[in-house]
Design a protein around this motif. Structure first.
Motif, PDB file in Angstrom:
ATOM      1  N   GLU A 100      -1.236  -0.975  -9.838  1.00  0.00           N
ATOM      2  CA  GLU A 100      -1.943  -2.005  -9.116  1.00  0.00           C
ATOM      3  C   GLU A 100      -1.153  -2.682  -7.897  1.00  0.00           C
ATOM      4  OE1 GLU A 100      -3.801  -4.770 -12.004  1.00  0.00           O
ATOM      5  OE2 GLU A 100      -3.129  -6.525 -10.727  1.00  0.00           O
ATOM      6  N   GLU A 101       0.276  -2.681  -8.039  1.00  0.00           N
ATOM      7  CA  GLU A 101       1.008  -3.383  -6.972  1.00  0.00           C
ATOM      8  C   GLU A 101       0.503  -2.363  -5.678  1.00  0.00           C
ATOM      9  OE1 GLU A 101       2.246  -2.643  -9.768  1.00  0.00           O
ATOM     10  OE2 GLU A 101       2.180  -4.481 -10.623  1.00  0.00           O
ATOM     11  N   GLU A 102       0.669  -1.092  -5.658  1.00  0.00           N
ATOM     12  CA  GLU A 102       0.348  -0.301  -4.609  1.00  0.00           C
ATOM     13  C   GLU A 102      -1.043  -0.598  -4.132  1.00  0.00           C
ATOM     14  OE1 GLU A 102       1.160   3.656  -5.068  1.00  0.00           O
ATOM     15  OE2 GLU A 102       0.403   4.274  -3.244  1.00  0.00           O
ATOM     16  N   LEU A 103      -1.972  -0.705  -5.050  1.00  0.00           N
ATOM     17  CA  LEU A 103      -3.213  -0.905  -4.629  1.00  0.00           C
ATOM     18  C   LEU A 103      -3.448  -2.148  -3.924  1.00  0.00           C
ATOM     19  CD1 LEU A 103      -6.189   0.647  -4.945  1.00  0.00           C
ATOM     20  CD2 LEU A 103      -6.521  -0.921  -7.212  1.00  0.00           C
ATOM     21  N   MET A 104      -2.892  -3.248  -4.431  1.00  0.00           N
ATOM     22  CA  MET A 104      -2.864  -4.630  -3.797  1.00  0.00           C
ATOM     23  C   MET A 104      -2.579  -4.416  -2.461  1.00  0.00           C
ATOM     24  SD  MET A 104      -4.770  -6.401  -5.906  1.00  0.00           S
ATOM     25  CE  MET A 104      -4.851  -7.821  -4.908  1.00  0.00           C
ATOM     26  N   GLN A 105      -1.543  -3.673  -2.235  1.00  0.00           N
ATOM     27  CA  GLN A 105      -0.848  -3.735  -0.936  1.00  0.00           C
ATOM     28  C   GLN A 105      -1.873  -2.944   0.327  1.00  0.00           C
ATOM     29  OE1 GLN A 105       2.904  -1.746  -1.058  1.00  0.00           O
ATOM     30  NE2 GLN A 105       3.846  -3.433  -2.105  1.00  0.00           N
ATOM     31  N   ARG A 106      -2.382  -2.069  -0.386  1.00  0.00           N
ATOM     32  CA  ARG A 106      -3.326  -1.103   0.474  1.00  0.00           C
ATOM     33  C   ARG A 106      -4.643  -2.220   0.591  1.00  0.00           C
ATOM     34  NH1 ARG A 106      -3.619   5.094  -1.047  1.00  0.00           N
ATOM     35  NH2 ARG A 106      -1.528   5.204  -1.411  1.00  0.00           N
ATOM     36  N   ILE A 107      -5.018  -2.960  -0.255  1.00  0.00           N
ATOM     37  CA  ILE A 107      -6.225  -3.911  -0.106  1.00  0.00           C
ATOM     38  C   ILE A 107      -6.010  -5.027   1.026  1.00  0.00           C
ATOM     39  CG2 ILE A 107      -7.748  -5.600  -1.309  1.00  0.00           C
ATOM     40  CD1 ILE A 107      -7.511  -3.828  -3.830  1.00  0.00           C
ATOM     41  N   ALA A 108      -4.767  -5.616   0.709  1.00  0.00           N
ATOM     42  CA  ALA A 108      -4.288  -6.589   1.654  1.00  0.00           C
ATOM     43  C   ALA A 108      -3.874  -6.350   3.148  1.00  0.00           C
ATOM     44  CB  ALA A 108      -2.715  -7.216   1.121  1.00  0.00           C
ATOM     45  N   ALA A 109      -3.571  -4.963   3.281  1.00  0.00           N
ATOM     46  CA  ALA A 109      -3.600  -4.317   4.675  1.00  0.00           C
ATOM     47  C   ALA A 109      -4.964  -4.190   5.187  1.00  0.00           C
ATOM     48  CB  ALA A 109      -2.857  -2.953   4.806  1.00  0.00           C
ATOM     49  N   HIS A 110      -5.992  -3.906   4.290  1.00  0.00           N
ATOM     50  CA  HIS A 110      -7.352  -3.559   4.667  1.00  0.00           C
ATOM     51  C   HIS A 110      -7.906  -4.861   5.298  1.00  0.00           C
ATOM     52  CE1 HIS A 110     -11.646  -2.425   5.046  1.00  0.00           C
ATOM     53  NE2 HIS A 110     -11.754  -3.346   4.155  1.00  0.00           N
ATOM     54  N   ALA A 111      -7.605  -5.745   4.366  1.00  0.00           N
ATOM     55  CA  ALA A 111      -8.289  -7.205   4.508  1.00  0.00           C
ATOM     56  C   ALA A 111      -7.739  -7.728   5.848  1.00  0.00           C
ATOM     57  CB  ALA A 111      -7.830  -8.056   3.288  1.00  0.00           C
ATOM     58  N   LYS A 112      -6.543  -7.739   6.066  1.00  0.00           N
ATOM     59  CA  LYS A 112      -5.973  -8.257   7.136  1.00  0.00           C
ATOM     60  C   LYS A 112      -6.748  -7.535   8.285  1.00  0.00           C
ATOM     61  CE  LYS A 112      -1.557  -9.275   8.786  1.00  0.00           C
ATOM     62  NZ  LYS A 112      -0.070  -9.166   8.790  1.00  0.00           N
ATOM     63  N   LYS A 113      -6.774  -6.189   8.426  1.00  0.00           N
ATOM     64  CA  LYS A 113      -7.225  -5.370   9.535  1.00  0.00           C
ATOM     65  C   LYS A 113      -8.607  -5.611   9.812  1.00  0.00           C
ATOM     66  CE  LYS A 113      -6.791  -1.042   9.737  1.00  0.00           C
ATOM     67  NZ  LYS A 113      -6.321   0.337   9.688  1.00  0.00           N
ATOM     68  N   ALA A 114      -9.407  -5.485   8.870  1.00  0.00           N
ATOM     69  CA  ALA A 114     -11.023  -5.191   8.766  1.00  0.00           C
ATOM     70  C   ALA A 114     -11.707  -6.668   8.657  1.00  0.00           C
ATOM     71  CB  ALA A 114     -11.235  -4.286   7.787  1.00  0.00           C
ATOM     72  N   HIS A 115     -11.022  -7.575   7.790  1.00  0.00           N
ATOM     73  CA  HIS A 115     -11.635  -8.969   7.484  1.00  0.00           C
ATOM     74  C   HIS A 115     -10.951 -10.135   8.012  1.00  0.00           C
ATOM     75  CE1 HIS A 115     -14.456  -6.445   5.099  1.00  0.00           C
ATOM     76  NE2 HIS A 115     -13.448  -5.690   4.232  1.00  0.00           N
ATOM     77  N   ASN A 116     -10.004  -9.909   8.876  1.00  0.00           N
ATOM     78  CA  ASN A 116      -9.422 -11.004   9.597  1.00  0.00           C
ATOM     79  C   ASN A 116      -8.868 -11.973   8.270  1.00  0.00           C
ATOM     80  OD1 ASN A 116      -9.575 -10.376  12.319  1.00  0.00           O
ATOM     81  ND2 ASN A 116     -11.470 -10.811  12.288  1.00  0.00           N
ATOM     82  N   MET A 117      -8.317 -11.343   7.269  1.00  0.00           N
ATOM     83  CA  MET A 117      -7.822 -12.381   6.332  1.00  0.00           C
ATOM     84  C   MET A 117      -6.149 -12.048   6.456  1.00  0.00           C
ATOM     85  SD  MET A 117      -9.919 -11.642   2.941  1.00  0.00           S
ATOM     86  CE  MET A 117     -11.606 -11.687   2.618  1.00  0.00           C
ATOM     87  N   ALA A 118      -5.649 -13.192   6.973  1.00  0.00           N
ATOM     88  CA  ALA A 118      -4.195 -13.027   6.958  1.00  0.00           C
ATOM     89  C   ALA A 118      -3.472 -12.788   5.687  1.00  0.00           C
ATOM     90  CB  ALA A 118      -3.420 -14.375   7.542  1.00  0.00           C
ATOM     91  N   SER A 119      -4.017 -13.493   4.513  1.00  0.00           N
ATOM     92  CA  SER A 119      -3.574 -13.172   3.285  1.00  0.00           C
ATOM     93  C   SER A 119      -4.797 -13.635   2.520  1.00  0.00           C
ATOM     94  CB  SER A 119      -2.481 -14.588   2.931  1.00  0.00           C
ATOM     95  OG  SER A 119      -3.154 -15.730   3.023  1.00  0.00           O
ATOM     96  N   ILE A 120      -4.872 -13.091   1.165  1.00  0.00           N
ATOM     97  CA  ILE A 120      -6.016 -12.999   0.340  1.00  0.00           C
ATOM     98  C   ILE A 120      -5.845 -14.555  -0.522  1.00  0.00           C
ATOM     99  CG2 ILE A 120      -7.368 -12.026  -1.355  1.00  0.00           C
ATOM    100  CD1 ILE A 120      -6.090  -9.221  -0.580  1.00  0.00           C
TER     101      ILE A 120
END
Ligand SMILES: [Zn+2]
Length: 58
Positions: A23-43
């Protein structure tokens, strides 16, 4: 068992999906995607709980 997540599972108009062994690795991937694709600096907490609810075991 791996874990997977798809943006569309939380109602995003987005075809992104990812998987990881933890889950830790998955959350890192999701966070990186959210930042890049959805302009979310943090979730934010609300989105985070939706994300966690949408994680699937595959
Ligand atoms: Zn997305």
């Amino acid at each position: 068992m791996a874990k997977s997540f798809a943006c569309k599972d939380i109602g995003m108009q987005c075809n992104f999906q990812t998987r990881a062994n933890t889950e830790e690795e998955l959350m890192q991937r999701i966070a990186a995607h959210a930042k890049k694709a959805h302009n979310m600096a943090s979730i934010d907490a609300g989105t985070m709980s939706k994300v966690k609810a949408a994680i699937r075991e595959v």
